[in-house]
Design a protein around this motif. Sequence first.
Motif, PDB file in Angstrom:
ATOM      1  N   ASN A  39      48.303  -8.026  45.166  1.00  0.00           N
ATOM      2  CA  ASN A  39      48.513  -8.618  46.398  1.00  0.00           C
ATOM      3  C   ASN A  39      47.245  -8.636  47.098  1.00  0.00           C
ATOM      4  OD1 ASN A  39      51.223  -9.624  45.755  1.00  0.00           O
ATOM      5  ND2 ASN A  39      52.088  -7.749  46.512  1.00  0.00           N
ATOM      6  N   GLU A  40      46.709  -7.533  47.382  1.00  0.00           N
ATOM      7  CA  GLU A  40      45.349  -7.267  48.220  1.00  0.00           C
ATOM      8  C   GLU A  40      44.575  -8.337  47.582  1.00  0.00           C
ATOM      9  OE1 GLU A  40      44.439  -3.215  49.198  1.00  0.00           O
ATOM     10  OE2 GLU A  40      46.087  -2.807  47.800  1.00  0.00           O
ATOM     11  N   ALA A  41      44.370  -8.339  46.351  1.00  0.00           N
ATOM     12  CA  ALA A  41      43.314  -9.380  45.472  1.00  0.00           C
ATOM     13  C   ALA A  41      43.601 -10.579  46.049  1.00  0.00           C
ATOM     14  CB  ALA A  41      43.219  -8.954  44.141  1.00  0.00           C
ATOM     15  N   VAL A  42      44.852 -10.970  46.150  1.00  0.00           N
ATOM     16  CA  VAL A  42      44.952 -12.438  46.171  1.00  0.00           C
ATOM     17  C   VAL A  42      44.815 -12.796  47.728  1.00  0.00           C
ATOM     18  CG1 VAL A  42      47.081 -13.989  46.497  1.00  0.00           C
ATOM     19  CG2 VAL A  42      46.988 -12.752  44.636  1.00  0.00           C
ATOM     20  N   ASN A  43      45.081 -11.886  48.500  1.00  0.00           N
ATOM     21  CA  ASN A  43      44.690 -11.999  49.976  1.00  0.00           C
ATOM     22  C   ASN A  43      43.211 -12.178  50.274  1.00  0.00           C
ATOM     23  OD1 ASN A  43      47.332 -11.746  51.046  1.00  0.00           O
ATOM     24  ND2 ASN A  43      46.931  -9.650  51.248  1.00  0.00           N
ATOM     25  N   ASP A  44      42.431 -11.397  49.156  1.00  0.00           N
ATOM     26  CA  ASP A  44      40.969 -11.617  49.519  1.00  0.00           C
ATOM     27  C   ASP A  44      40.441 -12.705  48.926  1.00  0.00           C
ATOM     28  OD1 ASP A  44      40.240  -8.855  50.638  1.00  0.00           O
ATOM     29  OD2 ASP A  44      39.449  -8.255  49.266  1.00  0.00           O
ATOM     30  N   LEU A  45      41.142 -13.216  47.884  1.00  0.00           N
ATOM     31  CA  LEU A  45      40.548 -14.526  47.353  1.00  0.00           C
ATOM     32  C   LEU A  45      41.099 -15.752  48.220  1.00  0.00           C
ATOM     33  CD1 LEU A  45      41.441 -13.961  43.605  1.00  0.00           C
ATOM     34  CD2 LEU A  45      39.165 -14.236  44.537  1.00  0.00           C
ATOM     35  N   THR A  46      42.272 -15.419  48.818  1.00  0.00           N
ATOM     36  CA  THR A  46      42.532 -16.752  49.900  1.00  0.00           C
ATOM     37  C   THR A  46      41.746 -16.613  51.137  1.00  0.00           C
ATOM     38  OG1 THR A  46      44.936 -16.274  49.299  1.00  0.00           O
ATOM     39  CG2 THR A  46      44.389 -17.209  51.379  1.00  0.00           C
ATOM     40  N   LYS A  47      41.184 -15.423  51.407  1.00  0.00           N
ATOM     41  CA  LYS A  47      40.151 -15.484  52.592  1.00  0.00           C
ATOM     42  C   LYS A  47      38.735 -16.065  52.207  1.00  0.00           C
ATOM     43  CE  LYS A  47      38.251 -14.444  56.417  1.00  0.00           C
ATOM     44  NZ  LYS A  47      38.432 -15.052  57.763  1.00  0.00           N
ATOM     45  N   ALA A  48      38.678 -15.830  50.615  1.00  0.00           N
ATOM     46  CA  ALA A  48      37.111 -16.533  50.245  1.00  0.00           C
ATOM     47  C   ALA A  48      37.430 -18.096  50.399  1.00  0.00           C
ATOM     48  CB  ALA A  48      37.095 -15.960  48.903  1.00  0.00           C
ATOM     49  N   ILE A  49      38.613 -18.439  49.842  1.00  0.00           N
ATOM     50  CA  ILE A  49      38.935 -19.967  49.458  1.00  0.00           C
ATOM     51  C   ILE A  49      38.733 -20.419  51.088  1.00  0.00           C
ATOM     52  CG2 ILE A  49      40.541 -21.529  49.133  1.00  0.00           C
ATOM     53  CD1 ILE A  49      41.340 -19.696  46.691  1.00  0.00           C
ATOM     54  N   GLN A  50      39.196 -20.013  52.000  1.00  0.00           N
ATOM     55  CA  GLN A  50      39.301 -20.360  53.374  1.00  0.00           C
ATOM     56  C   GLN A  50      37.789 -20.573  54.003  1.00  0.00           C
ATOM     57  OE1 GLN A  50      41.548 -17.521  55.476  1.00  0.00           O
ATOM     58  NE2 GLN A  50      43.733 -18.403  54.989  1.00  0.00           N
ATOM     59  N   LEU A  51      37.113 -19.435  53.777  1.00  0.00           N
ATOM     60  CA  LEU A  51      35.560 -19.793  54.184  1.00  0.00           C
ATOM     61  C   LEU A  51      34.712 -20.965  53.173  1.00  0.00           C
ATOM     62  CD1 LEU A  51      34.981 -15.665  54.252  1.00  0.00           C
ATOM     63  CD2 LEU A  51      34.999 -17.254  56.111  1.00  0.00           C
ATOM     64  N   GLN A  52      34.711 -20.838  52.001  1.00  0.00           N
ATOM     65  CA  GLN A  52      34.138 -21.691  51.153  1.00  0.00           C
ATOM     66  C   GLN A  52      35.053 -22.220  49.947  1.00  0.00           C
ATOM     67  OE1 GLN A  52      29.831 -20.774  50.628  1.00  0.00           O
ATOM     68  NE2 GLN A  52      29.889 -22.074  48.987  1.00  0.00           N
ATOM     69  N   PRO A  53      35.746 -23.011  49.766  1.00  0.00           N
ATOM     70  CA  PRO A  53      36.435 -23.281  48.569  1.00  0.00           C
ATOM     71  C   PRO A  53      35.655 -23.804  47.479  1.00  0.00           C
ATOM     72  CG  PRO A  53      36.796 -25.081  50.290  1.00  0.00           C
ATOM     73  CD  PRO A  53      36.084 -23.994  50.978  1.00  0.00           C
ATOM     74  N   SER A  54      36.168 -23.423  46.176  1.00  0.00           N
ATOM     75  CA  SER A  54      35.227 -23.656  45.163  1.00  0.00           C
ATOM     76  C   SER A  54      36.277 -23.784  44.051  1.00  0.00           C
ATOM     77  CB  SER A  54      34.494 -22.522  44.706  1.00  0.00           C
ATOM     78  OG  SER A  54      34.793 -21.431  44.387  1.00  0.00           O
ATOM     79  N   ALA A  55      35.967 -24.216  42.847  1.00  0.00           N
ATOM     80  CA  ALA A  55      36.671 -24.485  41.679  1.00  0.00           C
ATOM     81  C   ALA A  55      36.974 -23.045  41.040  1.00  0.00           C
ATOM     82  CB  ALA A  55      36.145 -25.262  40.499  1.00  0.00           C
TER      83      ALA A  55
END
Length: 451
Positions: free
Chosen positions: A222-238
Amino acid sequence: MAPAGCGCCCSGGAVASAGAARRTLVLLLGVLSTAPRPAALATEHYTPLSLLKQEAPAGGGGCSPQAGDWGDQYSAECGDSSFLSFHDSDCEPKGSPPCDSLLSLNTDKILSQAKSIAEQKRFPFATDNDSTNEELAIAYVLIGSGLYDEAIRHFSTMLQEEPDLVSAIYGRGIAYGKKGLHDIKNAELALFELSRVITLEPDRPEVFEQRAEILSPLGRINEAVNDLTKAIQLQPSARLYRHRGTLYFISEDYATAHEDFQQSLELNKNQPIAMLYKGLTFFHRGLLKEAIESFKEALKQKVDFIDAYKSLGQAYRELGNFEAATESFQKALLLNQNHVQTLQLRGMMLYHHGSLQEALKNFKRCLQLEPYNEVCQYMRGLSHVAMGQFYEGIKAQTKYSRYLHAHLDTPLTEYSIDVDLPGSFKDHWAKSLPFLIEGYEEQPGLQPHIK
């Protein structure tokens, strides 16, 4: 001595900086002149997910950045790849220079590599100070050479003088992670350093992604998903969508995982692993025809994709198409005759199809390659028992066979499945499940004379 290419016109400051760097490296590398250090000969291989249950390749040498487990190397997001990271580069591999042994790594060679990297600022969080960049580059070259402890010491020395030097904090976190997440102390130190970087640089998506890659193998999904969600919000990528999709897949949230893989493929169509995972989200929801189409599309993108053939065979098997399943499994084994998962799945298909001898060959081959494979051990015993070879079966499947053997001398007219066999045994047997029954009651042993 000045770095190569400096010539006679180098400033005194540059010469002093190079001299200091050389002295530091001599201290760091002096131990190498006495004995090699096997632990440093290979970079750590991470396993944040095992969606395909494939054999993990051995960790590669540290001479060039290695691809990770998060996905393939076939997409085109090549513009912003950093020099060293946990995640894979999404560029198609161009080949890497041959690895030098640690004993051949000398001060001049490392300084030369570091100078080139520093000039191009090909490392994370480069500064505006050329001297600082060269010192940082040295530590990153040490990481790339598998010298993690030496890199940590180098970064630590720099942080004593400049405690908030982001690149040094980040690099030290990377080095702790690459030392091996099997040691919880390394994992905690890596997380601590990356969290410090996020505090200092909260708008850098790559740091959130790196932290997610440490959290996920620790089971903190869950923590990892939250970090990736934040990264996507900052700069989405494939890549980020693909990474998050794999974590949703691990969590068995197949519908949400499908959305992320689909989003990833919309940003970059040429991703055979993302296409494979998309197919797996269909497969696990019972949408077999859609899964087959995705697996076929993955094979169009990567014709030698063993796991796509394996998954395609499994989908055809579930549809009852024995011929198509056999063909897909065979293609996978033509690419790698020692692919354990394909041997296991083909053996199970043959067993349920009634081809016991052929199934047994697959399970035996599986166990030659992987002697402690529990599924193949179990299925080998089950195949022997199904053929009436109880004594052979008991060697691989003791408890199941003993339940049956306990009644071999009982006349059929006096034998009752409902009375003589416990419910948990019947449930596991009918479902072809491995023997993991609580409260198992030991049964009499099987004797060689019983046929």
